[in-house]
Design a protein around this motif. Structure first.
Motif, short mmCIF file in Angstrom:
data_model
loop_
_atom_site.label_atom_id
_atom_site.label_comp_id
_atom_site.label_asym_id
_atom_site.label_seq_id
_atom_site.Cartn_x
_atom_site.Cartn_y
_atom_site.Cartn_z
N TYR A 172 -0.18 7.26 2.44
CA TYR A 172 -0.75 6.32 1.46
C TYR A 172 -0.56 4.90 1.96
CZ TYR A 172 -0.97 3.28 -2.64
OH TYR A 172 -1.26 2.25 -3.50
N THR A 173 -1.60 4.09 1.83
CA THR A 173 -1.53 2.71 2.27
C THR A 173 -1.88 1.76 1.13
OG1 THR A 173 -2.43 1.06 3.81
CG2 THR A 173 -3.90 2.83 3.11
N PRO A 174 -1.16 0.65 0.98
CA PRO A 174 -1.47 -0.31 -0.08
C PRO A 174 -2.51 -1.34 0.35
CG PRO A 174 0.55 -0.94 1.00
CD PRO A 174 0.11 0.33 1.67
N ALA A 175 -2.97 -1.28 1.59
CA ALA A 175 -3.93 -2.27 2.08
C ALA A 175 -4.87 -1.61 3.09
CB ALA A 175 -3.21 -3.45 2.73
N THR A 176 -6.04 -2.19 3.24
CA THR A 176 -6.99 -1.72 4.25
C THR A 176 -6.51 -2.15 5.62
OG1 THR A 176 -8.83 -1.84 2.69
CG2 THR A 176 -9.37 -1.82 5.03
N ARG A 177 -6.20 -1.18 6.44
CA ARG A 177 -5.70 -1.50 7.78
C ARG A 177 -5.78 -0.25 8.65
NH1 ARG A 177 0.67 -2.37 8.12
NH2 ARG A 177 0.02 -2.31 10.29
N ASN A 206 -5.48 3.49 16.00
CA ASN A 206 -6.49 2.82 15.17
C ASN A 206 -7.03 3.75 14.08
OD1 ASN A 206 -6.36 0.38 16.64
ND2 ASN A 206 -7.76 1.21 18.17
N LEU A 207 -6.14 4.52 13.45
CA LEU A 207 -6.56 5.39 12.36
C LEU A 207 -6.91 4.54 11.14
CD1 LEU A 207 -6.82 8.34 11.32
CD2 LEU A 207 -4.47 8.11 10.50
N PRO A 208 -8.15 4.59 10.64
CA PRO A 208 -8.56 3.69 9.56
C PRO A 208 -8.20 4.22 8.17
CG PRO A 208 -10.45 4.93 10.33
CD PRO A 208 -9.28 5.39 11.16
N LEU A 209 -7.62 3.37 7.33
CA LEU A 209 -7.34 3.69 5.94
C LEU A 209 -7.78 2.53 5.06
CD1 LEU A 209 -5.13 5.66 7.39
CD2 LEU A 209 -4.14 5.68 5.10
N SER A 210 -8.42 2.87 3.95
CA SER A 210 -8.83 1.87 2.98
C SER A 210 -7.71 1.59 2.01
CB SER A 210 -10.08 2.35 2.22
OG SER A 210 -11.15 2.60 3.10
N ILE A 211 -7.81 0.47 1.29
CA ILE A 211 -6.78 0.07 0.35
C ILE A 211 -6.59 1.11 -0.74
CG2 ILE A 211 -8.46 -1.26 -1.02
CD1 ILE A 211 -6.20 -3.22 -1.66
N TRP A 212 -5.33 1.42 -1.07
CA TRP A 212 -4.94 2.37 -2.10
C TRP A 212 -5.55 3.75 -1.86
CZ3 TRP A 212 -6.86 -1.88 -5.81
CH2 TRP A 212 -5.94 -2.93 -5.83
N THR A 230 -5.48 7.52 0.69
CA THR A 230 -4.60 8.41 1.43
C THR A 230 -5.35 9.07 2.58
OG1 THR A 230 -5.11 10.28 -0.03
CG2 THR A 230 -3.20 8.94 -0.60
N LYS A 231 -4.59 9.52 3.54
CA LYS A 231 -5.15 10.23 4.69
C LYS A 231 -4.27 11.45 4.97
CE LYS A 231 -8.00 8.59 6.84
NZ LYS A 231 -9.47 8.62 6.66
N ASP A 232 -4.91 12.59 5.18
CA ASP A 232 -4.18 13.83 5.45
C ASP A 232 -4.15 14.11 6.94
OD1 ASP A 232 -3.82 14.30 2.72
OD2 ASP A 232 -5.78 15.24 2.56
N LEU A 233 -2.96 14.34 7.47
CA LEU A 233 -2.78 14.65 8.88
C LEU A 233 -2.06 15.98 9.03
CD1 LEU A 233 -1.96 11.28 8.58
CD2 LEU A 233 -2.48 11.54 10.99
N GLU A 234 -2.33 16.64 10.14
CA GLU A 234 -1.68 17.91 10.45
C GLU A 234 -1.24 17.91 11.90
OE1 GLU A 234 -2.59 22.72 10.80
OE2 GLU A 234 -4.07 21.36 9.89
#
Length: 345
Positions: free
Chosen positions: A60-65, A133-139, A141-145
């Motif tokens: 989970y990310t609190p910011a787009t980064r 450089n895995l992209p995540l938008s603000i608020w 989540t991204k699932d990784l395995e």
């Protein structure tokens, strides 16, 4: 207010106030730090001494980064325990992947064909053990395995056998770095439950179990009844015309609900059902197909005369790093389970 011209002032003020209120509420209700939830599943083959580990991580990310993710096999056996070599060094490098929509948007995995200009790239590292450089938008989540395999782990020893009457005997010794808690062992149509009577029974590293005791003192149940929560109620009716009293035995079965917390940890319940889905009755009981998790089904091992041990461990099978920092430092929730397939004489 009978002042229509004031709408030119009040409408922008209302829009601005609503935007400020929405932004303030979103920041108050969403987390303001990077957090992860993770699940680890460790499969050990006691006959061929191999181990397969899979780890799932939700970021989970609190910011787009953008983030740099790296995964490495963890050491499962303590040093100096007689193991020839480091289990992590002998293991293949962890393969890491992530889930997303196949779209050309920020956070998408992009399509394989077509001409696209200006899309922000991401890439896998050498050996697919990392993502840059895995992209995540603000608020969001991204699932990784991540998964890895070791062909010479030597994490368990056993000499289990069945008596002519079907009673299990022998000993089990595990060599993980932590004890195995809340464990059960299934063989054939029977499941042994060491902690069923309220005793806290841990399968401790390097200690043979059950030691000098025998399996006759270990409570057991029929496996299908244990998985489905089947219970039989004895009902006695008083009938004046029939003596003695009439007795009825009415079986009842617990409805399968993977999100029912009254029966324990839902994650443990889901993994236990995935492991023994066919033994529990399959779709006829759960109402769910098991196609997506067919590779995790171990019911056929019971048909082959092998025993399957399922338990909880406090152990990370894979070491994740987020931007060079350990992911466990940001873990909000962790769950880890071990499944050991053992030969039985």
């Amino acid at each position: 207010l009978k002042r229509p011209h004031l709408t030119w002032v009040t409408l922008p003020l209302l829009v601005a106030a609503a935007a400020v209120l929405a932004g303030w509420t979103a920041r108050r209700t969403n987390g303001d730090t990077v957090q992860v939830n993770r699940l680890d599943l460790i499969d050990i083959d006691g006959q061929f001494q191999s181990v397969r580990a899979r780890s799932w991580l939700t970021l989970y990310t609190p910011a787009t980064r953008r983030y740099a993710m790296e995964a490495r096999p963890a050491v499962l056996r303590p040093p100096g325990s007689g193991n020839p070599g480091d289990p992590a060094a002998a293991a293949r490098a962890a393969l890491v992947s992530w889930s997303g929509t196949p779209e050309s948007v920020f956070g998408g995995m992009y399509r394989s064909g077509g001409l696209e200009v200006g899309r922000p790239p991401y890439e896998f590292g050498t050996g697919a053990g990392s993502i840059r450089n895995l992209p995540l938008s603000i608020w969001a989540t991204k699932d990784l395995e991540a998964q890895w395999h070791n062909a010479s782990a030597a994490l368990v020893e056993s000499d289990l056998a069945l008596t002519p009457g079907g009673q299990l005997r022998g000993r089990i010794t595990q060599h993980l770095t932590v004890p195995i808690e809340d464990w059960i062992i299934a063989i054939g149509r029977r499941v042994y439950i060491p902690g069923r009577r309220g005793d806290v029974v841990s399968l401790r590293p390097g200690t043979a179990w059950p030691g000098d005791a025998n399996w006759e003192a270990v409570p057991y149940r029929e496996l299908g009844a244990y998985l489905t929560g089947t219970a039989v109620t004895r009902v006695i009716r008083q009938d004046r015309n029939v003596l003695p009293k009439n007795e009825d035995y009415r079986p009842s079965q617990r409805k399968y609900d993977p999100f029912d917390v009254s029966h324990g940890d839902p994650v443990e319940e889901i993994l236990r059902m995935i492991t023994f889905h066919r033994a529990a009755g399959g779709k006829a009981y759960t109402g769910l197909d098991n196609h997506g998790f067919r590779g995790e089904e171990l019911s056929e091992m019971l048909d082959l005369g092998r025993a399957v041990l399922f338990g909880r461990v406090d152990l990370a099978a894979t070491e994740f790093e987020i931007n060079g920092e350990p992911a466990d430092d940001r873990a909000a929730r962790r769950s880890a389970f071990v499944r050991i397939v053992l030969p039985v004489d």
